[in-house]
Design a protein around this motif. Structure first.
Motif, PDB file in Angstrom:
ATOM      1  N   PHE A 167       0.983  -3.712 -10.686  1.00 26.64           N
ATOM      2  CA  PHE A 167      -0.246  -3.370  -9.963  1.00 26.64           C
ATOM      3  C   PHE A 167      -0.825  -2.108 -10.604  1.00 26.64           C
ATOM      4  O   PHE A 167      -0.179  -1.065 -10.623  1.00 26.64           O
ATOM      5  CB  PHE A 167       0.053  -3.112  -8.489  1.00 26.64           C
ATOM      6  N   ASN A 168      -2.046  -2.217 -11.109  1.00 26.07           N
ATOM      7  CA  ASN A 168      -2.703  -1.085 -11.758  1.00 26.07           C
ATOM      8  C   ASN A 168      -4.063  -0.812 -11.109  1.00 26.07           C
ATOM      9  O   ASN A 168      -4.834  -1.735 -10.864  1.00 26.07           O
ATOM     10  CB  ASN A 168      -2.955  -1.380 -13.249  1.00 26.07           C
ATOM     11  N   ASN A 169      -4.336   0.460 -10.853  1.00 23.07           N
ATOM     12  CA  ASN A 169      -5.666   0.871 -10.391  1.00 23.07           C
ATOM     13  C   ASN A 169      -6.109   0.071  -9.162  1.00 23.07           C
ATOM     14  O   ASN A 169      -7.092  -0.688  -9.205  1.00 23.07           O
ATOM     15  CB  ASN A 169      -6.698   0.714 -11.517  1.00 23.07           C
ATOM     16  N   ILE A 170      -5.401   0.272  -8.070  1.00 24.72           N
ATOM     17  CA  ILE A 170      -5.694  -0.428  -6.822  1.00 24.72           C
ATOM     18  C   ILE A 170      -6.328   0.561  -5.851  1.00 24.72           C
ATOM     19  O   ILE A 170      -5.740   1.606  -5.537  1.00 24.72           O
ATOM     20  CB  ILE A 170      -4.412  -1.016  -6.198  1.00 24.72           C
ATOM     21  N   TYR A 171      -7.515   0.250  -5.375  1.00 22.83           N
ATOM     22  CA  TYR A 171      -8.200   1.104  -4.408  1.00 22.83           C
ATOM     23  C   TYR A 171      -8.366   0.333  -3.109  1.00 22.83           C
ATOM     24  O   TYR A 171      -8.864  -0.795  -3.101  1.00 22.83           O
ATOM     25  CB  TYR A 171      -9.568   1.518  -4.939  1.00 22.83           C
TER      26      TYR A 171
ATOM     27  N   GLU B 273      11.453  -5.198  -8.565  1.00 20.41           N
ATOM     28  CA  GLU B 273      10.999  -4.927  -9.927  1.00 20.41           C
ATOM     29  C   GLU B 273       9.480  -4.951 -10.038  1.00 20.41           C
ATOM     30  O   GLU B 273       8.926  -5.458 -11.017  1.00 20.41           O
ATOM     31  CB  GLU B 273      11.617  -5.930 -10.897  1.00 20.41           C
ATOM     32  N   SER B 274       8.812  -4.393  -9.082  1.00 16.66           N
ATOM     33  CA  SER B 274       7.359  -4.270  -9.168  1.00 16.66           C
ATOM     34  C   SER B 274       7.009  -2.879  -9.662  1.00 16.66           C
ATOM     35  O   SER B 274       7.715  -1.907  -9.414  1.00 16.66           O
ATOM     36  CB  SER B 274       6.691  -4.561  -7.826  1.00 16.66           C
ATOM     37  N   VAL B 275       5.879  -2.780 -10.369  1.00 16.75           N
ATOM     38  CA  VAL B 275       5.411  -1.519 -10.922  1.00 16.75           C
ATOM     39  C   VAL B 275       4.025  -1.227 -10.349  1.00 16.75           C
ATOM     40  O   VAL B 275       3.149  -2.083 -10.353  1.00 16.75           O
ATOM     41  CB  VAL B 275       5.333  -1.581 -12.466  1.00 16.75           C
ATOM     42  N   TRP B 276       3.851   0.022  -9.847  1.00 15.56           N
ATOM     43  CA  TRP B 276       2.574   0.436  -9.307  1.00 15.56           C
ATOM     44  C   TRP B 276       2.073   1.656 -10.078  1.00 15.56           C
ATOM     45  O   TRP B 276       2.760   2.665 -10.163  1.00 15.56           O
ATOM     46  CB  TRP B 276       2.705   0.788  -7.817  1.00 15.56           C
ATOM     47  N   ASN B 277       0.879   1.537 -10.604  1.00 18.41           N
ATOM     48  CA  ASN B 277       0.248   2.636 -11.330  1.00 18.41           C
ATOM     49  C   ASN B 277      -1.111   2.939 -10.710  1.00 18.41           C
ATOM     50  O   ASN B 277      -1.952   2.063 -10.640  1.00 18.41           O
ATOM     51  CB  ASN B 277       0.038   2.280 -12.812  1.00 18.41           C
ATOM     52  N   GLN B 278      -1.282   4.181 -10.247  1.00 12.87           N
ATOM     53  CA  GLN B 278      -2.553   4.633  -9.699  1.00 12.87           C
ATOM     54  C   GLN B 278      -2.946   3.806  -8.484  1.00 12.87           C
ATOM     55  O   GLN B 278      -3.880   3.007  -8.505  1.00 12.87           O
ATOM     56  CB  GLN B 278      -3.644   4.539 -10.771  1.00 12.87           C
TER      57      GLN B 278
END
Length: 223
Positions: free
Chosen positions: A189-193, A218-223
Motif C-alpha cells: 500500500f503506497n500513498n493512501i489518503y 507481510e503487508s507493506v504500508w508507505n505513506q
C-alpha cells in the motif's frame, strides 16, 4: 467510395474503448450496459478497456472477473468518473488474477449512509491476486475498498499493489479487508489518503474506521 469508421476494437491488441460500445460519458445516459459489454468482450482472452474523459452514470455494478487479466483504465482521476446512482450496490466489483484498475474516480452520487454494507466503491470479491489498483479517487461510498465473498466460502487478497488512492469521503470504513477462511499476504500500500464524513451528513454515529484488516500478513504500508 464509402468510408467505414475504424474502431480500436478492429485493431488486434489495441485497447477496447467503451465509447465504441455505446458509452456516452455525458453525466446523463446510463452507461452500465455499454461499459460492461466492453469488458465482457475480453472475457477469456484478457486485454485493456479504456474509459475516456467524461462522467459515466451507472445503475449496477461494473463487474470485472477474469483470470486472463483485464486492465480497466481511465484518463485520470480528475477526468474520468464512474458515478453510481444506486446507493445499495458497489461501483466496481473485481475478482481474479492480473487485474489492473487505474486513473479514474469511483463515486456514489448522492453520497450514501454508513448503514449500506454493499455501497462499496471498489468491491474485491473472493480471491484477488497479482493485481494493481492505482491512481483512484473513491468518493461518497460507505466503504472505499471492501473484500467480500459471494458464498462465504473463502476470500483473500494476494500480492496486490494499492498505489496513490484517495478515499474521501466515506461513511463507514475506508479500506476493509477481512479474509474469509483464508489469509491475505504480500500486499503493498503506497500513498493512501483517507478522510471520512465524520461530523457531517449522512450521520455516521462515530462508526468510521480508516483501515480494518484481518488475517493479513507481510503487508507493506508507505505513506
Amino acid at each position: 467510395m464509402a468510408l467505414t469508421k475504424a474502431h480500436n476494437r478492429m485493431i488486434e491488441g489495441a485497447p477496447v474503448n467503451v465509447k465504441d460500445y455505446g458509452a456516452k460519458g455525458d453525466n446523463f445516459t446510463d452507461d452500465t450496459l455499454a461499459i460492461q459489454a466492453a469488458i465482457d468482450s475480453l472475457a477469456g482472452v484478457g486485454g485493456s478497456v479504456y474509459v475516456p474523459a467524461g462522467v459515466y452514470k451507472i445503475s449496477a455494478p461494473i463487474v470485472i472477473t477474469d483470470s486472463k487479466g483485464i486492465s480497466f483504465v481511465g484518463a485520470g482521476a480528475e477526468s474520468t468518473s464512474l458515478k453510481q446512482g444506486t446507493g445499495t450496490v458497489p461501483i466496481v466489483q473485481a475478482g481474479g488474477n492480473f487485474l489492473n484498475i487505474e486513473k479514474m474516480t469511483l463515486e456514489h452520487s448522492p453520497s450514501v449512509s454508513y448503514n449500506q454494507p454493499n455501497a462499496i466503491a471498489l468491491n474485491l470479491v473472493d480471491h484477488v491476486s497479482h493485481s494493481s489498483f492505482r491512481d483512484l479517487r473513491l468518493n461518497g461510498s460507505a466503504y472505499g475498498i471492501k473484500l467480500t465473498t459471494k458464498d462465504t466460502s473463502e476470500a483473500a487478497v494476494f500480492s496486490c499493489t494499492f498505489d496513490n488512492l484517495y478515499v474521501l469521503p466515506f461513511s463507514h470504513t475506508g479500506i476493509q479487508m477481512i479474509a474469509v477462511n483464508s489469509g491475505s499476504t504480500g500486499n503493498v500500500f503506497n500513498n493512501i489518503y483517507l478522510n471520512s464524513f465524520k461530523g457531517g451528513p449522512p450521520v455516521a454515529q462515530n462508526v468510521e474506521v480508516g483501515v480494518y484488516l484481518s488475517a493479513m500478513t507481510e503487508s507493506v504500508w508507505n505513506q
